[in-house]
Design an enzyme around this catalytic site. Structure first.
Site, mmCIF file in Angstrom:
data_model
loop_
_atom_site.group_PDB
_atom_site.id
_atom_site.type_symbol
_atom_site.label_atom_id
_atom_site.label_comp_id
_atom_site.label_asym_id
_atom_site.label_seq_id
_atom_site.Cartn_x
_atom_site.Cartn_y
_atom_site.Cartn_z
ATOM 1 C CD GLU A 1 0.662 8.996 1.236
ATOM 2 O OE1 GLU A 1 1.783 9.169 1.529
ATOM 3 O OE2 GLU A 1 0.615 9.308 0.000
ATOM 4 C CB CYS B 1 5.025 8.982 0.002
ATOM 5 S SG CYS B 1 3.724 7.752 -0.874
#
Length: 497
Positions: free
Chosen positions: A237, A271
């Site tokens: 990720e 993010c």
């Protein structure tokens, strides 16, 4: 974070003051290997428990965390500098995911029957998902509880033991989670190793069965390279450059509020945070006017009631400063803030307009409380620009009539319609990206399966009519097979007629 003795300990620092929060050990490769070996022994016991037994222990851990949420938030506040309320929200969402993973693992992973097909009608087919054994988790500092727990909780619910390497900026959070887990379960199903990059590299090269990594794209590539040496599978990720698309019929107030919070919440260190906004030309002027007013009202300082905390990682300040300067040098305008907004610890909100699409502020992950806003003639143009970076993590659409239509055309792992980052808070939805944003998924059924391997079983119920996998097969059998396959698959498709 300051290294006290490269061979022994390092300090985590409060980014608001620079004061030492605590000292932590730098685990050597030998110590990491020993921890993984212990996890291997624990995994044999943990994986042997029934789904119901694992659920009971995981729910017990969830209860312990829940009763001590304020304590966990204090640790997060000290190590990241984020406001206490933001830390409480993060921890609460992590608890919800832990509960979901524990209660859904059995349904998602247990052995189930599947169709065997006419050619293999004599077979009973089934599949179940089995734990790898030991999963290594390398976590980030920006959401030191919610993000790694998206791997930890799901890996443990699937029957794996976990070795967690938290960020060197937030080691205390990792140690707190491991301590409460041990208290709840009576066994070290979750263990922690602390240290710098070398400790993470040692975990990648240890005897773990899978690595779950969250962090920058560049570091993700290093993790993959290290894991490739032993063919250790990984879930990555990585970074994002998430866009908000605002159609002409959007709720302006809601779109502005979500865009600003998505851009500046957690000091922009998210993010899936908002870094770009594409607004229909009919709403553009009103949107810029309103977000400018609201952004100027935000505060980023050391007062307890400040909206924004400090930048947790000092080196990120240079990235934010560079992106703002590049945007201005290429013809962009700052309607809120500017290069001077980047201080020694805090960054004040920055809103940029007229920024070229090829600038660093549009193409690279900024990871600070900044946002670019661009006018588009329609949503076709907005979609093309939103899809125009190498990142593809999250996205947001504000529209009344065409929200779903627009969302389905976006290249992204997740999309929120008339909300922002809402997908992350829904435990049943998978979370992850494509392209430079990584691959693999945490959360939801996909997240549970991510930490397992499928075990397929075909069991003969009665002898086959035709001995296909035998030297007793004759030309007659082969002719019968050809006739059967032709009957099943030889007809011309009629779809669409």
């Amino acid at each position: 974070m300051t290294v006290v003795d490269q061979k022994q300990t390092f300090d985590s620092l409060d980014p608001r003051t620079g004061d030492v929060v605590a000292s932590h050990p730098i685990h050597t490769p030998e110590q990491v290997a020993a921890t993984v070996a212990t996890a291997r022994d624990v995994a044999a016991w943990w994986g042997g428990q029934s789904f119901d037994e694992r659920e009971d222990l995981l729910q017990t851990w969830k209860s312990v965390i829940t009763r001590r949420l304020a304590q966990l938030a204090d640790v997060m506040h000290a190590e990241t500098g984020k406001p206490h309320g933001d830390a409480m929200l993060e921890a609460s969402l992590a608890v919800d995911h832990l509960g979901w993973a524990a209660s859904h693992a059995k349904k998602v992973l247990k052995r189930r029957k599947v169709a065997s097909g006419l050619l293999m009608a004599n077979q009973a087919a089934s599949v179940e998902y089995k734990p790898y054994g030991v999963v290594g988790v390398i976590g980030p500092w920006n959401y030191p509880v919610f993000t790694p727990m998206g791997s930890i909780a799901y890996a443990m619910a699937a029957g794996n033991a976990v070795v967690f390497k938290p960020s060197e900026y937030t080691p205390g959070v990792g140690e707190w989670l491991a301590a409460t887990c041990l208290e709840a379960m009576g066994a070290p199903v979750l263990q922690v190793v602390t240290g710098l990059g070398d400790t993470g590299a040692a975990l990648c090269r240890s005897d773990v069965d899978k690595i779950a990594f969250t962090g920058s794209t560049a570091t993700g590539k290093l993790v993959m390279a290290a894991c490739a040496e032993s063919l250790t599978p990984v879930v990555i990720e990585a970074g994002g450059k998430d866009a908000v698309l605002v159609d002409e019929d959007a709720d302006l107030e809601a779109a502005v509020d979500a865009s600003l919070w998505g851009a500046c919440g957690n000091a922009g260190q998210t993010c899936t945070g908002v870094e770009r906004v594409y607004v229909h030309e009919k709403l553009y002027d009103a949107f810029v006017e309103e977000i400018t007013k609201q952004a100027r009202a935000l505060t980023a300082d050391d007062r307890p009631d400040s909206n924004l905390g400090p930048m947790t990682m000092p080196s990120q300040l240079d990235v934010v400063r560079r992106h703002i300067q590049d945007a201005l040098d290429k013809g962009g305008r700052a309607v809120v803030g500017g290069v001077e907004s980047v201080g020694e610890r805090w960054v004040q909100p920055v809103v940029l307009v007229d920024v070229p699409e090829d600038s660093a502020a549009v193409q690279e992950e900024t990871f600070g409380p900044t946002v670019t806003i661009a006018k588009v003639k329609d949503m076709d143009e907005a979609i093309a620009k939103a899809n125009g970076t190498r990142y593809a993590l999250g996205s947001t659409v504000f529209a009344k009539e065409r929200g779903m239509e627009i969302a389905e055309r976006l290249k992204a792992g997740m999309t929120a319609i008339n909300g922002v980052i809402t997908f992350a808070a829904i435990p049943s939805l998978p979370f992850g990206g494509v392209g430079d944003s990584g691959f693999g998924r945490i959360h939801g059924p996909d997240g549970l399966r991510e930490f397992t391997y499928p075990h397929a079983i075909a069991r003969q119920r009665f002898k086959p009519v035709m001995p296909l996998t035998s030297f007793r097969r004759t030309p007659k059998h082969e002719q019968q097979l050809a006739q059967l396959v032709t009957m099943l698959h030889g007809r011309k498709p009629t779809i669409g007629k």
